[in-house]
Design a protein around this motif. Structure first.
Motif, mmCIF file in Angstrom:
data_model
loop_
_atom_site.group_PDB
_atom_site.id
_atom_site.type_symbol
_atom_site.label_atom_id
_atom_site.label_comp_id
_atom_site.label_asym_id
_atom_site.label_seq_id
_atom_site.Cartn_x
_atom_site.Cartn_y
_atom_site.Cartn_z
ATOM 1 N N GLN A 87 0.858 -1.408 0.079
ATOM 2 C CA GLN A 87 -0.066 -0.113 -0.115
ATOM 3 C C GLN A 87 1.004 1.409 -0.191
ATOM 4 O OE1 GLN A 87 -3.695 -0.725 1.598
ATOM 5 N NE2 GLN A 87 -3.124 -1.949 0.126
ATOM 6 N N LEU A 88 1.052 1.722 -1.257
ATOM 7 C CA LEU A 88 2.462 2.869 -1.302
ATOM 8 C C LEU A 88 1.689 4.240 -1.298
ATOM 9 C CD1 LEU A 88 4.927 1.187 -3.526
ATOM 10 C CD2 LEU A 88 4.801 0.957 -0.975
ATOM 11 N N SER A 89 0.453 4.312 -1.405
ATOM 12 C CA SER A 89 -0.021 5.660 -1.596
ATOM 13 C C SER A 89 -0.542 6.311 -0.227
ATOM 14 C CB SER A 89 -1.130 5.859 -2.697
ATOM 15 O OG SER A 89 -1.593 6.997 -2.700
ATOM 16 N N GLU A 90 -0.143 7.569 -0.195
ATOM 17 C CA GLU A 90 -0.593 8.363 1.056
ATOM 18 C C GLU A 90 -2.221 8.384 0.932
ATOM 19 O OE1 GLU A 90 0.705 12.329 1.923
ATOM 20 O OE2 GLU A 90 2.124 11.843 0.273
ATOM 21 N N ASN A 91 -2.727 8.115 -0.336
ATOM 22 C CA ASN A 91 -4.002 8.499 -0.435
ATOM 23 C C ASN A 91 -4.817 6.899 -0.727
ATOM 24 O OD1 ASN A 91 -6.609 8.522 -1.892
ATOM 25 N ND2 ASN A 91 -5.994 10.315 -2.985
ATOM 26 N N ALA A 92 -5.561 6.711 0.556
ATOM 27 C CA ALA A 92 -6.202 5.369 0.656
ATOM 28 C C ALA A 92 -7.104 4.984 -0.333
ATOM 29 C CB ALA A 92 -7.088 5.586 1.942
#
Ligand code: GTP
Ligand code: SPV
Ligand code: MN
Length: 611
Positions: free
Chosen positions: A14-19
């Motif tokens: 899960q690499l994004s800051e955006n869920a």
């Protein structure tokens, strides 16, 4: 052979800051069941690793490093060589919002069908997650997206054509608008019985869908690996989805090149130009001007995004990071700048392979090599009937490799536009260059743009294939509303609006040959346009627009006599009246929403001929 099992959802990073991004990646992996999920960081190391894997798998050919360093040849399936407009859909809630020029499907129905196709469509493959920016990172006009794809060819191409990877991902903060772009070639490496099946050189599917959900800022593409169908940042996002965003937010997303032309006195003009596909944008963008003292610098060759700046002028960026150019016809004599640009670090698709491991296509050199491997992998000699390269063979290369790239090409908030050009392929009727009488008249020129499909008798209009603003295949909403948006932008810009000119490099004589030499000589038409903007020359008012006085067009050193020059600028009444009838019929096909101002323009042009 046992097949690799699908990745576990819990193993997906899960690499994004955006869920929302993370959730969409997991949801897509659960649907498509790839063997693994890889988030692309955009590094050179990653590019080389994927390219090497493809070379080993036989899906990419490494060219001779001494002749064409770090370059590759891809050969597509013979049925996957171009955009497929018949399989391209705008899935707006209401059909009338897609308009008469787009195919439409109801979004829920389309999604249900696509869901069926995507179920298990990546089995045995790697699912790549490619975050990307359209435009300079952090710029005011820039937008962001994430493409999920099971094609390593698409990953490499996106790395060239967009600013992709971890840095782009870092701009997709929670709550920020971003575009979801899902792509699968539709060729899982596991068959219906669950057995592994071998990969092929160019996986794709006979059933193709290029779909757009403008209300959700979403693109879903299935079954094709070809550029405009699969590199979803390009036509799908930067034109179809972006044109809808632009309408809603007061900017413009256009199928336009972007250049700066500097005259011998050192004054620089920023010029955008809308020309239909394969009508010369890349060539004009990389022009080496033949008039002494002139300089042309490249900013973009296919797409421009434009937004009014704080000073009220219209600012343009090229949202792309590379060029996806037509190879055939590009040669040292016609486009030496393109030839220098693609000397290394280039992916070629569907060109011919030489015996020493380099590339060739029709028009690259005057004489064809004695032996080649053609774009389909077969032996080829100059006696062969079919061309060695597919006519839509392409090169994919970073813009920074272009020797004429402008210092301003990455200007975060763009450059202010002075001139807009519209041009089609017109054998008849349309002069080399003329100016619109007003912004509204300029919109009429854009809305009626077209090319002739067939040869036309002199004085008669040929079969005109309309391509308004060069956006026929790319406007993401109703064409008449799109014309209305252009008219509105004119009101917003007022007297700060760029000047609009029509150009035509393709006029032909009675014997069918081109009257105008084209290419680097096109600077002569551009020179006149800039002189109009500077107020240095007068024009002759004609019904179709303001034409040059012939003595103001510099044809010094060209093999053009007075009669030919007159033919290049001739405005045949009979031919134009036929064309205006055709335009009226065409407006009728676009329907009731055609803005009244455009009907009024048509009326005025016609009155000019009949009064
Ligand atoms: P897309 O990438 O499909 O949007 O195409 P494009 O508009 O960038 O077209 P491109 O510059 O690749 O040119 C397409 C074809 O038109 C090539 O075969 C060129 O050789 C030819 N062409 C370009 N400029 C001229 C010109 O001034 N005169 C003539 N006669 N042909 C031209
Ligand atoms: C065009 O067709 O206008 C192109 C090629 O520029 S593609 O990106 O495939 O649309
Ligand atoms: Mn194009």
């Amino acid at each position: 052979m046992t097949s690799p099992s699908p990745v576990n959802a819990t193993d997906i990073p899960q690499l994004s800051e955006n869920a929302e991004v993370n959730a969409w990646v997991v949801e897509t992996a659960e649907l498509t069941q790839p063997a693994e999920v890889v988030w692309c960081d955009g590094s050179e190391e990653e590019y080389n690793r994927i390219a090497n894997e493809m070379v080993e798998a036989g899906t990419l050919i490494r060219l001779n490093p001494e002749l064409r360093p770090n370059s590759f040849l891809a050969r597509s399936d013979a049925a996957d060589v171009a955009r497929v407009e018949s399989r391209t859909f705008i899935c707006s809630e209401k059909e009338e919002d897609a308009g008469p020029t787009n195919n439409w499907r109801a979004p829920a129905e389309m999604r249900a069908e696509l869901n069926g196709l995507f179920e298990g469509s990546m089995r045995g493959r790697t699912m790549y997650v490619v975050p990307f920016a359209m435009g300079p990172l952090g710029g005011k006009i820039t937008q962001y997206g994430v493409e999920i794809t099971d094609s390593p060819y698409v990953v490499l191409s996106m790395a060239i054509m967009t600013r992709s990877g971890s840095e782009a991902l870092s701009y997709i903060k929670p709550g920020r608008e971003w575009v979801k772009a899902l792509h699968s070639v539709g060729y899982p490496l596991v068959d219906a019985e669950g057995n592994a099946r071998p990969d092929v050189e160019w996986p794709c599917n006979d059933n193709k869908y290029i779909t757009h959900f403008p209300d959700d800022l979403e693109i879903i593409s299935y079954g094709s690996g070809y550029g405009g169908n699969a590199l979803l940042g390009k036509k799908c996002f930067a034109l179809r989805i972006a044109s809808v965003m632009a309408r809603d937010e007061g900017w413009m997303a256009e199928h336009m090149l972007l250049i700066q032309a500097t005259n011998p006195e050192g004054r620089k003009f920023t010029i955008t130009g809308a020309f239909p596909s394969a009508t010369g944008k890349t060539n004009l963008a990389m022009m080496r001007p033949k008039l002494p003292g002139w300089k042309v610098e490249t900013l973009g060759d296919d797409i421009a995004w434009m937004r009014p700046g704080d000073d009220g002028r219209l600012y343009a960026i090229n949202p792309e990071f590379g060029f996806f150019g037509v190879a055939p016809g590009s040669g040292y004599s016609t486009n030496p700048v393109a030839m220098e640009t693609i000397a290394s670090n280039t992916i070629f698709t569907n060109v011919a392979l030489t015996d020493d491991g380099d590339v060739w296509w029709e028009g690259m050199t005057d004489e064809a090599p004695a032996h080649l491997i053609d774009w389909q992998g077969n032996d080829w000699t100059p006696e062969s009937d079919a061309p060695a390269a597919h006519p839509n063979a392409r090169f994919t290369v970073r813009a920074e490799q272009c020797p004429t790239i402008s210092d301003d090409w990455q200007a975060a908030d763009g450059v202010p536009v002075d001139i807009i050009l519209f041009g089609g392929r017109r054998r008849t009727n349309v002069p080399l260059v003329y100016q619109s009488k007003s912004w509204e008249h300029g919109c009429f020129l854009g809305a009626t743009l077209g090319s002739e499909r067939t040869a036309a008798a002199e004085g008669k209009v040929g079969e005109l294939r309309r391509d308004p603003f060069a956006m026929q295949p790319f406007a993401g909403y109703h064409m008449a509303d799109y014309w209305g948006h252009w008219l509105e932008m004119g009101e917003v810009l007022g007297d700060k609006a760029p000047a609009i000119f029509q150009v035509n490099w393709f006029r032909r004589g009675a014997d069918g040959s081109f009257l105008w030499p084209g290419f680097g000589e096109n600077i002569r038409a551009i020179e006149w346009a800039t002189q109009r903007v500077e107020g240095k020359v007068d024009a002759v008012e004609q019904p179709i627009g303001n034409l040059p006085k012939l003595e103001d067009v510099d044809v010094d050193g060209l093999d053009i006599d007075q009669a030919t020059l007159e033919a290049i600028f001739d405005v045949p009444t009979e031919g134009w009246l036929a064309e205006l009838d055709d335009t009226e019929e065409y407006f009728g096909k676009i329907g009731d929403k055609v803005p009244a101002q455009l009907h009024e323009q048509l009326k005025q042009v016609r009155e000019g001929f009949t009064k």
